[in-house]
Structure formats: structure tokens, C-alpha cells
Design a protein around this motif. Structure first.
Motif: not given
Length: 698
Positions: A332-333, A231-233, A372-375, A358-360
Motif C-alpha cells: 500500500k502506497l 490511482m489505486r495506491l 474496501d476499495f481505495r478512494s 491526489a484524487f485517487y
């Protein structure tokens, strides 16, 4: 009840004649606690709440056996009859915090696995007569259990004979076949012997959770950690993909920019034979270990050291080792993140493509207020703005094989393409309806838009596709989607138990059903494309309808929304142009042939073990491949090998060729979007912030 349960366990123990040793695996106190706490939530707060009683116990029993032995190759009917008294006692095992019963069932399975592969190894010493008219079943999931050991042994004789025949048809001689199959069966047995108590418990708990509803499950600590990473990649490690190959943990590939790649001391094919923590503690031997165990040892805290004992690629087991010390870093994925490309459409149009796996969403990063959280929605908004600056005429959002993720991300991402309004409705167990809406005015793209879906597009993918279809904002193109119309939440059992250390795992529990803004639901039926591509998958084979206890389809009152587009006006012409192109397109003709071939094979039910018949089928298949692929057909031949039996170099080359293959369905979608740009031109979109303010949902 406890006496009856004990009696059933004693009967199993007495029925085990050849194995008097103590069970290899046993339940722990923490597992018993996790099972009990999980049952409290599942029997009270689930969307489709069911009491944990004898009726549910019977379903758990069947599902647990299916999880252990899905093709009915190991247990016999005599085994199943011997377990009969446990059918209505698994509820007692959970409620009384005594998990000896499911572990006793696993113990018998463990013994059967060892017996079956021992028999398979013995069969390799003989020769087979491939002129005898017999066959091996393709699917035994609904077949009767072998009635006794003799019938089971005959079934395995046919299985080994089929393995041998595949390799023989691929050109292997008898000794090479024996060597390959001996290694295959030894490796399979070795993998089974690496099963841990946690694995048995997770299998049993998932049999319980899945008996309530298909998308309810138990996540042990390892599975829960993997879910968080997905989810956070991102993760903290060395940036290397590892794989079990024989008894070694092998480096499959290095992540660009990661500590392993930056060091210049590691390469694909290197084998990790030991791991140390860089703090002076000894290096631990990991030969024969499971890959998840080694991964856990290698991951850790950022800026700490890890020491790897490496056996270089291509060297023998007695070659000189080398020690490599790496400093852990954040990885980082990116391969799992949204990405963009530009491809040509018709009429000279350039079409932008955003592929979303995916909806990460980095839940913790968002909660902490990280800038800068990943979404997924933020990444898609950025990519859409970039594509707009590149002057594309249309946009494709590729959600094929996107199994979902964060509900909030589905809402926010939908909001990038509609102005404001409801996106999805949720019905809770109490029957109350909540509406999740896009509250931020403006869009990042208001030009021609298509969403590609297939049978692997589920959950959040279906929310977005359904909403954009209902608003008339996007063309939905591809196959009907999976049909998962339910919402899950995670229950942290350690938080419930006030544990400081995580040991109990999490319950992923269905708490609601989602509905389209038009009042329908994607449950069971999925999202039906506006323009449909051929598919070899039927809904009852791969999709929600394939589950025997899926929630039913329902309909509620539509939400108040205003459609944003009139795609239905141009859809007949788009369909006509698509059909005209695909009729004469070589790739579409071949896809139709492939669909027909898959259907034919599914209808076969079994494989002939007559060499002449199989050879004729193989030659026909290879002639078809050669006619299509020319000199590249050789790489597509059936070599009789399984995953992990080819060289790592060959596997990586094959995977690269698969990734690089022509995606003619995407190319046709681009032509359809280009047609839409000509038939219904729209002004350029006005940029808006990527972040959207919506009701919190998960």
C-alpha cells in the motif's frame, strides 16, 4: 506520398557522414498499429478535433524536436534544414503505418548526443580562463539553433566551463572537478544509450497528441501500469524504492511492513545486481539496466517468489554477494494517500489538516464491488470524522501540488462539505452540457473550512476548490491554481484491437471541458484565492497559459445552486488580520525576498563565466542564508553537484530536512481558519456516510 517520404529518409541517411552503421533503434509493427489506431480516435472523437494533415504534421515536427532537444543543445540549424522535407510528412508516417521518419530523426539526435558528450569529455583535459568576459545562457528553449558544429561546440565549451566553475566555487580542486564531470558526462551518455524503441515511440506519439491539446497524451504499457498504480495506491512487489546510481540499481528506501523490510536482510544502499523469479530459472544480471526494467522484473503475482542478488551497501564491486529470496505481497502506497494532522491556530483554537496528494480511486475495485476499495473521498471522510472527534475548531484541506485524478472523486469529495447540489458542469464536443451533482444529503463537516491551493493544484483540485468557493462553503487560500479545465478519458488500444496481450498502450484523450456551477471555467484563469500568498511563479511560466495551444476560456449558463455560506461577509476582516500578522512575520518577509530574488535571476537571462563576479554573487547568497539559518546554512550551500552525485545518506538527509521544514504558510492558514471560527462560529457537523451516490464520470 510514400516515395517522397522515402526520399526524405534517404536524404537524412546520406547526410549522416560519420555514422554509416544501421540505426540503433527501429519501430515495431505494434507501434505502427498503435499510432494508426490512436490517430483514428484523436482525429474523430477529441474535444478539439483536428485532422491529421500537413498543417498538424508541421506542429508535430516542431514539438518532437522540442521534446528531444528542449534547450537546443544537440541539433544544429544544418540538421534542422536537412529534416525540412519531413516537416509535412509525419502525418503520412502515421497514416501509412511507416514510422521510419520519426525514428530517423531520433537517430540523428542519438548521434549528436554521443558527439556532444565526447567533445565535453575532451574539454576536461584543458584549463579554463575564468577572467574572460563571457556568459552561459540560463534558458535556450527559444534561442536559435546553433548554426553549425563549430557554434555548437562553442556552446558546449561554455556549458562545461560553467559546470567546472560551479564546482570550483564549491571548493573542489582541478582533479576532483575532472573526476566529477567525467563521471557526470559518462553517466548522461550511458542513460541516453539505454533509450529503447518504446521510448522513442512514446516521445513521438506525445508530440502528436500534445500538438492537438496539452493534456492529450499517449501512455505506453509501462506508463499505463504506473497510472493504474497511482490511482489505486497499491501494487504487488517487495516494498522497496529503487534508484539508478552509476551502473547499479540501488535500494533507496524500504517500505515499512513490506517483504523487503520484514526480511531484515536488506538495507538502503544495497545494490541489486541480479534478479531471478524463484522458480528455478537463472538469475539475470541487471548491472547497467534501467530502473523501470528491474522494477518490472521484481513486481509480479502475489505470493510468488523473487530472488535478488545483492551487493551490500558500502562494499566494493568485488565484495561477496548475498542472495535474498522474498515473497511478493500487496504494497500500500500510504505516503501518497490522504493524511491528517492537528496544528494550533489563533485564539487557542486547534485546527485539523487533511493533506491530499491526489484524487485517487481504485477503478477496478469499485467496479468489482470490493467492500474496501481505495478512494480519496472515503479516506477524507474517515479522517474528517476522526478530527471532529478530536475536537478541532476548523479544518484545512491542503491541495497544494495536487495535480488531480478522478473526476468522480472530485465530485464525491466536494459532497462531503455541501448538502446537495451541482458540483461541476461538463461541456462535450457536441456542445451538450451535463451536470455532475452531489445527491447525498448531509455533510461530514460544516464548521470553518479552508482549501489551500498553489500553482501545482490542477484539474480535480480546481473542481473542488471552485465549487466550495462558489457555494461560499470554504475559504480558498494560497496561489492561483494551474488553470486546467479539461476532462480526459483513457482509450485502451488493445481493447480496440481485440488483443489478448497488452502491447499497444492507451490514449489519454480530452473529451470535455468543465465549468464551475457559476458558469465560469477554471481553464486558463484557474481558481483565484480569497486570500493570496506571495508567489514566484507567473501564470505564463507555470500553468495552463504557458501552453501555446491551450483551449480558450469560455463561460456558460450557471447551474441552479444555493450558496451555503456567507464567507464574503467576514473576508475583509480575515484579510486585515492576515496582513497585520504577515507584515511583521519573519518568514513572510523572507518569502518576499525569495520571490524578488527569483524574479531577478529570471531577468538575468544568462550566467557570468567570470569567476570574480560569480564568487561575489555566491558570497552574497550564502551570507543571506547564514543570516537566516545560522549554523544550518552550511547544508544549504551550493556544492556544485547534481542529483545522484551526492552520497545516498546525504541525499536522504537533505530530503528529510526539506520535509521537516517549517510550513509557515500552513501555519498562517490555520490562524486564518481560527479567526473564521471566532468571527462566524457554526454548530458541530452531523456525520454522514463517506460513500456518495453520483453520476459516473471519469
Amino acid at each position: 506520398m510514400k516515395k517522397r517520404l522515402l526520399g526524405a529518409l534517404l536524404a537524412i541517411a546520406l547526410g549522416t557522414t560519420a555514422h554509416a552503421d544501421a540505426p540503433r533503434l527501429a519501430p515495431t509493427v505494434e507501434q505502427a498499429q498503435a499510432a494508426y489506431l490512436g490517430s483514428m480516435f484523436l482525429s474523430r472523437y477529441h474535444y478539439a478535433v483536428r485532422p491529421l494533415d500537413d498543417a498538424l504534421s508541421s506542429e508535430i515536427f516542431d514539438r518532437y524536436l522540442k521534446s528531444l532537444d528542449p534547450e537546443r543543445l544537440y541539433f544544429t540549424q544544418a540538421d534542422i534544414d536537412g529534416f525540412a522535407d519531413l516537416r509535412t510528412r509525419l502525418d503520412d508516417a502515421i497514416l501509412q503505418s511507416d514510422l521510419q521518419a520519426p525514428f530517423a530523426l531520433f537517430q540523428r539526435f542519438d548521434e549528436r548526443v554521443a558527439e556532444r558528450f565526447a567533445d565535453a569529455r575532451k574539454l576536461l583535459q584543458q584549463d579554463f580562463d575564468f577572467s574572460v568576459a563571457e556568459s552561459y545562457p540560463l534558458d535556450r528553449s527559444k534561442a536559435p539553433w546553433p548554426k553549425d558544429d563549430d557554434e555548437a561546440r562553442d556552446l558546449w565549451r561554455k556549458r562545461v566551463k560553467n559546470d567546472w566553475l560551479r564546482l570550483k566555487l564549491a571548493g573542489k580542486d582541478s582533479q576532483a572537478i575532472r573526476d566529477t564531470l567525467s563521471k557526470r558526462y559518462d553517466n548522461a551518455l550511458a542513460r541516453s544509450r539505454r533509450t529503447r524503441s518504446d521510448d522513442v515511440f512514446q516521445t513521438f506519439m506525445n508530440a502528436y497528441a500534445g500538438s492537438i491539446e496539452p493534456h492529450t497524451s499517449y501512455l505506453g504499457r509501462g506508463a499505463a501500469d504506473s497510472f493504474d498504480i497511482s490511482m489505486r495506491l497499491s501494487l504487488v512487489g517487495i516494498g522497496a524504492v529503487l534508484q539508478e546510481r552509476d551502473e547499479y540499481i540501488t535500494i533507496r528506501e524500504l517500505s515499512p511492513g513490506g517483504p523487503a523490510a520484514r526480511s531484515g536482510k536488506l538495507a538502503a544502499g544495497d545494490r541489486i545486481v541480479g534478479v531471478g523469479q524463484g522458480d528455478g530459472s537463472p538469475v539475470v544480471d541487471v548491472v547497467g539496466a534501467r530502473v523501470d526494467e528491474v522494477v518490472k522484473m521484481i513486481r509480479g503475482t502475489k505470493d510468488t517468489r523473487v530472488v535478488l542478488d545483492i551487493l551490500p551497501a558500502g562494499s566494493g564491486p568485488d565484495a561477496q554477494h548475498k542472495n535474498v529470496t522474498l515473497v511478493r505481497d500487496k504494497i500500500k502506497l500510504e505516503e501518497q494517500a490522504a493524511r491528517k494532522s492537528v496544528i494550533p491556530g489563533s485564539a487557542g483554537k486547534r485546527i485539523g489538516v487533511i493533506t491530499l496528494p491526489a484524487f485517487y480511486e481504485d477503478f477496478e475495485g469499485r467496479r468489482r464491488g470490493d467492500k474496501d476499495f481505495r478512494s480519496a473521498s472515503r479516506d477524507v471522510a474517515r479522517l474528517a470524522e476522526e478530527l471532529k472527534k478530536e475536537g478541532v475548531s476548523g479544518l484545512i484541506l491542503d491541495l497544494r501540488n495536487n495535480g488531480g485524478g478522478s473526476l468522480r472523486e472530485a465530485v464525491e469529495l466536494t459532497g462531503l462539505f455541501i448538502d446537495t447540489g451541482p458540483v461541476v458542469q461538463q461541456r462535450g464536443a457536441d456542445g451538450k452540457i451535463a451536470v455532475e451533482s452531489d445527491l447525498k444529503a448531509g455533510v461530514v463537516w460544516n464548521g470553518p473550512l479552508a482549501v489551500m491551493i498553489n500553482r501545482g493544484s490542477a484539474s480535480a483540485s480546481e473542481i473542488l476548490a471552485a465549487a466550495l468557493q462558489d457555494y461560499g462553503r470554504a475559504l480558498i487560500i494560497g496561489e492561483p491554481s494551474f488553470g486546467k479545465g479539461t476532462v480526459q478519458t483513457l482509450v485502451d488500444l488493445d481493447r480496440v484491437a481485440n488483443n489478448e496481450k497488452p502491447v499497444l498502450g492507451e490514449i489519454k484523450m480530452t473529451i470535455a471541458q468543465f465549468f464551475r456551477v457559476n458558469g465560469g471555467t477554471t481553464q486558463l484563469k484557474g481558481v483565484t484565492p480569497d486570500i493570496r500568498f506571495p508567489s514566484a511563479f507567473e501564470a505564463d511560466e507555470f500553468g495552463e497559459t504557458g501552453f501555446d495551444n491551450a483551449l480558450p476560456w469560455r463561460e456558460i449558463t450557471p447551474a441552479s445552486y444555493q450558496p451555503a455560506g456567507t464567507l464574503q461577509d467576514i473576508l475583509p476582516e480575515l484579510q486585515r488580520r492576515h496582513e497585520a500578522r504577515s507584515k511583521d512575520d519573519k518568514s513572510f518577509r523572507e518569502l518576499q525576498e525569495d520571490v524578488a530574488e527569483v524574479i531577478r535571476i529570471k531577468e538575468m537571462r544568462s550566467l557570468s563565466l567570470v569567476e570574480a563576479e560569480r564568487k561575489q554573487e555566491k558570497e552574497a547568497r550564502e551570507a543571506r542564508l547564514k543570516a537566516r539559518n545560522g549554523k544550518d546554512a552550511e547544508a544549504l550551500r551550493d556544492d556544485g553537484l547534481q542529483s545522484g552525485e551526492r552520497s545516498l545518506k546525504a541525499e536522504l538527509a537533505s530530503e528529510k530536512a526539506f520535509k521537516d521544514r517549517k510550513d509557515f504558510l500552513l501555519e498562517e492558514t490555520a490562524r486564518i481558519v481560527a479567526d473564521a471560527a471566532v468571527l462566524a462560529p457554526t454548530p458541530a457537523a452531523t456525520p454522514t456516510p463517506a460513500s456518495q451516490s453520483v453520476a459516473k464520470a471519469r
